[in-house]
Design an enzyme around this catalytic site. Structure first.
Site, PDB file in Angstrom:
ATOM      1  N   ASN A  73      -7.061  -0.860  -7.898  1.00  0.00           N
ATOM      2  CA  ASN A  73      -7.178  -0.343  -6.549  1.00  0.00           C
ATOM      3  C   ASN A  73      -7.617  -1.377  -5.520  1.00  0.00           C
ATOM      4  O   ASN A  73      -7.566  -1.115  -4.326  1.00  0.00           O
ATOM      5  CB  ASN A  73      -8.178   0.837  -6.579  1.00  0.00           C
ATOM      6  N   TYR A 133       0.109  -9.563   4.037  1.00  0.00           N
ATOM      7  CA  TYR A 133      -0.204  -8.298   3.368  1.00  0.00           C
ATOM      8  C   TYR A 133       1.071  -7.588   2.917  1.00  0.00           C
ATOM      9  O   TYR A 133       1.151  -7.073   1.801  1.00  0.00           O
ATOM     10  CB  TYR A 133      -1.001  -7.413   4.325  1.00  0.00           C
ATOM     11  N   LYS A 176       2.019  -6.649  -0.942  1.00  0.00           N
ATOM     12  CA  LYS A 176       2.223  -5.277  -1.394  1.00  0.00           C
ATOM     13  C   LYS A 176       3.642  -5.034  -1.896  1.00  0.00           C
ATOM     14  O   LYS A 176       3.847  -4.250  -2.830  1.00  0.00           O
ATOM     15  CB  LYS A 176       1.860  -4.292  -0.268  1.00  0.00           C
ATOM     16  N   THR A 202     -10.898   6.178   4.508  1.00  0.00           N
ATOM     17  CA  THR A 202     -11.872   5.408   3.729  1.00  0.00           C
ATOM     18  C   THR A 202     -12.862   4.749   4.680  1.00  0.00           C
ATOM     19  O   THR A 202     -12.628   4.674   5.888  1.00  0.00           O
ATOM     20  CB  THR A 202     -11.170   4.312   2.914  1.00  0.00           C
TER      21      THR A 202
END
Length: 251
Positions: free
Chosen positions: A91, A156, A160, A191
């Site tokens: 994660n 990023y 991913k 989050t």
């Protein structure tokens, strides 16, 4: 405690907060023995204490998943403490902003290491341990940026997209050995990291406007879906990139 994950031993990287912590709590509530790996020792130990207070079994191992030796220790600790490894939720990750022409080598490598190399190290050590235990399941947390792209976030997005490709390759490598590997195409989720980035009301509204459903996902949504994928109810699902994004990638 009893449930779909009864007696399974599951490693959770980045399990000290956010989606990782929510899943660790969900897994423990369904009977799993949870081994949390994270750099934040204070929050990691707190997460374990909360699980134990609820009657679950959990262990915290300080881990920087960008360092292979520490990932090996995390997996070995799970096996030595609980006798086996049945699954993992990889994660760890984090958004890094920057146009291609503006980012430097250190920025690039840090982003790739945190979001992609960490998953590679985790899979490298988790898969043999799960095979030795008779098979199981791994879930890698990718992102909608693993299948689409936005401006100013090139490193990023690259990382991913790599997580999804790595997931599919790992699934094929391990399919005949009884190990399933899937990726979550995760959208915006409430989050602590998201709340920090969305403190400005205008930014909050921007994020909401992006969502077809008009709402931000909850960590519990991700935890429930991950628990399903790590359970024996999902034994025919492997090599998949599964959307849990409120419809963002359907646009």
């Amino acid at each position: 405690m009893s449930g779909r994950l009864q007696s399974k031993v599951i490693v959770v990287t980045g399990g000290s907060s956010g989606m990782g912590k929510a899943f660790a709590q969900r897994a423990a509530s369904e009977g799993a023995k949870v081994v949390i790996g994270a750099r934040d020792e204070t929050n990691g130990n707190r997460a374990v204490a909360e699980i134990r207070a609820g009657g679950g079994e959990a262990l915290f191992v300080p881990t920087d998943v960008t360092i292979e030796e520490q990932v090996a220790v995390l997996v070995n600790k799970a096996v030595t403490e609980f006798g086996r490894l049945d699954g993992a939720f990889n994660n760890v990750g984090g958004t890094s902003l920057g146009k291609i022409r503006e980012i430097g080598e250190v920025f690039w490598r840090d982003t790739i290491d945190r979001n992609l190399t960490s998953v590679f190290f985790s899979l490298k050590h988790e898969i043999p341990a799960i095979v030795a235990s008779g098979g199981g399941s791994i879930v890698n947390n990718a992102s909608t940026m693993g299948v689409i792209a936005d401006p100013n976030i090139a490193a990023y997005v690259a990382a991913k997209h790599g997580v999804i490709g790595l997931t599919r390759s790992a699934a094929l490598d391990a399919a005949r050995e009884g190990v399933r590997v899937n990726a979550l195409v995760t959208g915006l989720v409430d989050t602590p990291l998201f709340r920090e980035s969305a403190r400005n009301p205008e930014i909050q509204q921007y994020f909401l406007d992006m969502q077809p459903s008009g709402q931000i996902g909850k960590v519990e949504d991700v935890a429930a879906f991950t628990a399903f994928l790590l359970s024996d109810d999902a034994t025919y699902i492997t090599g998949a990139a599964l959307n849990i994004d409120g419809g963002v990638t359907a646009k």
